[in-house]
Write an enzyme that holds these catalytic residues in place. Structure first.
Site, PDB file in Angstrom:
ATOM      1  N   HIS A  30     -45.610 105.018  17.227  1.00 48.39           N
ATOM      2  CA  HIS A  30     -44.628 104.447  16.315  1.00 48.39           C
ATOM      3  C   HIS A  30     -43.226 104.510  16.921  1.00 48.39           C
ATOM      4  O   HIS A  30     -42.864 105.513  17.521  1.00 48.39           O
ATOM      5  CB  HIS A  30     -44.677 105.240  14.993  1.00 48.39           C
ATOM      6  CG  HIS A  30     -44.013 104.557  13.848  1.00 48.39           C
ATOM      7  ND1 HIS A  30     -42.643 104.456  13.734  1.00 48.39           N
ATOM      8  CD2 HIS A  30     -44.514 103.951  12.754  1.00 48.39           C
ATOM      9  CE1 HIS A  30     -42.345 103.808  12.612  1.00 48.39           C
ATOM     10  NE2 HIS A  30     -43.463 103.490  12.004  1.00 48.39           N
ATOM     11  N   GLY A  61     -21.294 112.238  13.904  1.00 45.56           N
ATOM     12  CA  GLY A  61     -21.824 113.048  15.006  1.00 45.56           C
ATOM     13  C   GLY A  61     -21.373 112.553  16.358  1.00 45.56           C
ATOM     14  O   GLY A  61     -20.636 111.571  16.472  1.00 45.56           O
ATOM     15  N   ALA A  70     -32.801 116.592  19.935  1.00 48.21           N
ATOM     16  CA  ALA A  70     -33.252 116.198  18.587  1.00 48.21           C
ATOM     17  C   ALA A  70     -33.074 114.705  18.368  1.00 48.21           C
ATOM     18  O   ALA A  70     -33.494 114.178  17.334  1.00 48.21           O
ATOM     19  CB  ALA A  70     -32.478 116.975  17.524  1.00 48.21           C
TER      20      ALA A  70
END
Lengths: 297, 297
Positions: free
Chosen positions: B82, B163, B170
């Site tokens: 995916h 951010g 991550a």
């Protein structure tokens, strides 16, 4: 969804606000029980209170309210237009969510027994909780009203299910179980009230229609349209969509359209889910698929 | 009903059960938040978690889960079929009950900012929360996936909303708001899959039908019937009854009946109440008339 029982007791006081408030305060005093509505009628001299909650809480609230009503209402002095036999006249328990009719019958018996023993009030079980066929009908239970029942209670066939076979000043109470009642009106595209009356006759149980349906034809004067005004007393037996479709079909016979319908007051979610299931021809649908039912599991 | 927001984050881990369990434990650790469902897909190497609760609780649970995922999932080592760009890949907030889309957009912004500041994760706002038109579509936001975005993030047009403008192990997360998705199938009284395909084409947005509707025609081999399988991405814009009636009408063109329909998984109560309102032609109905909505007010 939590298990939910509704309770709609009727009290023989519709004038002294402070008395009604003290009775309601007893209901509110039970944690987890929610007061939904109350209304007092001066000419009936009677109040109707609606509350809901988990079964044990609802039973406790009904007991406390009945105890307070027995303290504050003297049936010797009560006058009002509505038939009545006790300070707390009737207490029906109504299954709403994840509760069966059998659960509500059990609540009625337990409450009746406790009222008999602790409050010394004669209690008659009625409707679904009735122990004799003729007591299903509240009118039979209440025959003669407070004044007449003082004597009649001594007869064998009028013996209460619980409590003493004599009347105090709090009178007697009918405690029972019944399905939710849905007040439902269907509006017709005509001002001919006779068409509404004919349709009402076709659908109601008293003239051979659906057993649990009551209906009348009326004219809404402000909108100048005829309406079939309906009480659906058992929506599990006869669902909303069946009544709606039958009224539509009967109206078409007169070349009249159904222009709308109205739900008056509250309705169990299940009664509307059944409508969606019917028209969408849903296969294998479960109430648990409704997101909102999951949060309070 | 309480104010209810649903959140359906996707995490890039579908094989290591202990990792998935630790992430879920973070969600469960927030009081008032209810885990509804989770499923892990091994070949996608991805998990989908569904939970629900009051807005602030849901936002907190999403943050804790994203923090744990950033600790336990290293995107440098992640392989799966995916498309994905982060340990926590997407976080959509979905209004369910007494909450607006604007409330959910605010939740997305607040969570995005906190993830950027405290977890040092690049966050892209998407769907209804998008700050640029091209970011409404998740495929554009995720273009190049984790590996490609490591370089592309330095380009002006790929700058995150919150951010750092660089990727850690991550990865990056898409945080957004969208209406509830309803998975809805309509079954036809034919084994001719071409009829289902033609109907699907008529109703779906990608070929000119309803903008928020996705649909395919398939054959249910076990029942030997054709089915129109539908994702309704905005039931407030295009309600169930409209899709059902249109499919019925298109099917009639081929002399085919709709023999049933199915709701797959969960559905907001409002989506089914609207169906009942439509077919009963209800006037002036309010959701607060549903008994069950009253108990948790």
């Amino acid at each position: 969804m939590p298990t939910l029982v509704e309770c709609v007791p009727n009290f023989s006081e519709g004038r002294r606000t402070e008395v009604i408030q003290q009775i309601i305060a007893q209901i509110r005093s039970v944690e987890g029980v929610k007061l939904l509505d109350y209304s007092a009628d001066e000419s009936h001299n009677r109040s109707v209170v609606t509350f809901i909650g988990e079964p044990e809480g609802v039973k406790e609230a009904a007991f406390r309210a009945a105890k307070k009503a027995a303290e504050l209402i003297n049936m010797e002095e009560h006058r009002g237009e509505h038939p009545r036999m006790g300070a707390t006249d009737v207490i029906p328990f109504i299954p709403i969510s994840d509760v069966t009719m059998e659960d509500c019958i059990r609540l009625a018996r337990e409450l009746g027994q406790r009222m008999g023993e602790e409050l010394n009030i004669p209690v008659y079980l009625y409707e679904e909780a009735a122990t004799r066929p003729e007591r299903k009908n509240l009118a039979n239970v209440r025959k003669g009203q407070y004044e007449g029942l003082k004597e009649a209670i001594k007869q064998h066939e009028r013996q209460p299910d619980y409590g003493p076979q004599e009347m105090g000043k709090a009178g007697a109470t009918a405690v029972g179980a019944r399905p939710p009642l849905i007040a439902y009106n269907i509006n017709l595209g005509t001002d001919d009230v006779n068409i509404a009356k004919k349709i009402a006759k076709a659908i109601r149980g008293s003239s051979g229609g659906f057993v649990s349906v009551k209906a009348l034809g009326v004219l809404l004067e402000d909108r100048n349209i005829a309406q079939v005004t309906i009480n659906m007393c058992n929506y599990k037996e006869v669902p909303l969509f069946r009544v709606f479709e039958l009224v539509k079909s009967e109206a078409a016979r007169y070349g009249v359209n159904v222009i709308g319908s109205e739900i008056v007051g509250l309705i169990p979610m299940e009664a509307l889910l059944e409508v969606a299931e019917f028209y969408l021809r849903l296969e294998g649908f479960r109430k648990e698929q409704v997101l909102e039912t999951r949060i309070t599991e």
